[in-house]
Design an enzyme around this catalytic site. Structure first.
Site: not given
Length: 272
Positions: A219, A238
């Site tokens: 990420e 997310h």
């Protein structure tokens, strides 16, 4: 923080670290000259070297249960979008080429398999029952046979377990082979709960009706990863941990623990 520079270089004057999804290593914890608190605004903390904090005597706190509704809503949203083929429908509408297609599937009457029946998984299960779904679930204490039965029977499989040595790669090639060809897999847990290579192979083999990913192996996720380019993959940044209400709850617990550190009082949700 600037992701192109080592975190340790940027936190030397920090008294409080708020990691979110960022990796906090022993070097990062050792770098600040006056570190008082590592405050994770989430329940998951696999990205933090808790033992390094413990050795230095720095408390680590988490915020369990503060995003359960938000994550459950995102999981349900992805299940609905993939089952009703929303991305394809939006493309069809943009082209104005037909009315009434593509033909998706209802969730009513289908089986939802929840892997991890904590606060988030239980919240999702309650919402799914409200839509008329049958719900089955497993926990960390469930035998392997229960997980296999869940994978075989579920139209939607939604992952909500923490990332631990036992759950890393929990959904790999053998598990994906057990799932229905028309099943939808949702991952709102941690990216590494799913074996990336096995998932890509299953998609390329024409298996799974859809995959919803709100957590990722890296990420931010790489731009050139073919998993995200696959037409049956719905990927989100997310979002499960992001809502105005979640931010308010997290801000309140962070503020409370920062005040408690300054005053020498017992911390809320302390790990070490």
């Amino acid at each position: 923080m600037d992701p192109t520079r080592p975190l340790a270089e940027q936190v030397r004057n920090a008294r409080v670290l708020i990691p979110t999804t960022g990796l906090v290593t022993a070097a990062d914890i050792a770098a600040p000259t006056d570190l008082r608190l590592v405050a994770q605004p989430a329940a998951g903390y696999n990205n933090i070297d808790v033992e390094a904090a413990r050795r230095r005597g720095v408390p680590v706190t988490i915020a369990p249960g503060y995003n359960q509704h938000s994550v459950a809503e995102v999981a349900l949203m992805m299940a609905l979008m993939l089952s009703r083929r929303v991305d394809e429908a939006r493309q069809a509408f943009a082209a104005r080429d037909r009315i009434g297609g593509p033909v998706g599937a209802e969730l009513h009457g289908k089986t939802l398999g929840v892997v991890g029946l904590g606060r988030i998984g239980s919240c999702l299960a309650e919402a799914a029952r409200g839509l008329g779904m049958q719900v089955v679930g497993v926990t960390s204490k469930s035998p392997r046979s229960d997980l296999e039965a869940l994978l075989r029977s579920s139209h939607i499989v939604s992952l909500h377990c923490p990332l631990t040595p036992a759950t890393r790669g929990l959904i790999g090639a053998p598990e994906l082979a057990l799932m229905r060809d028309d099943a939808v897999l949702i991952n709102c847990a941690r990216g590494s709960v799913v074996d990336r290579e096995a998932l890509l192979a299953a998609l390329q083999a024409g298996r799974l009706a859809g995959v919803g990913l709100d957590t990722h192996w890296l990420e931010p996720a790489p731009l050139d990863d073919p998993v995200y380019a696959h037409p049956r993959v719905l990927a989100l940044p997310h979002l499960g941990s992001i809502s105005a209400e979640v931010y308010d709850r997290f801000a309140n617990i962070l503020m409370e623990n920062i005040v408690r550190v300054r005053e020498g009082r017992e911390l809320l949700h302390r790990l070490c």
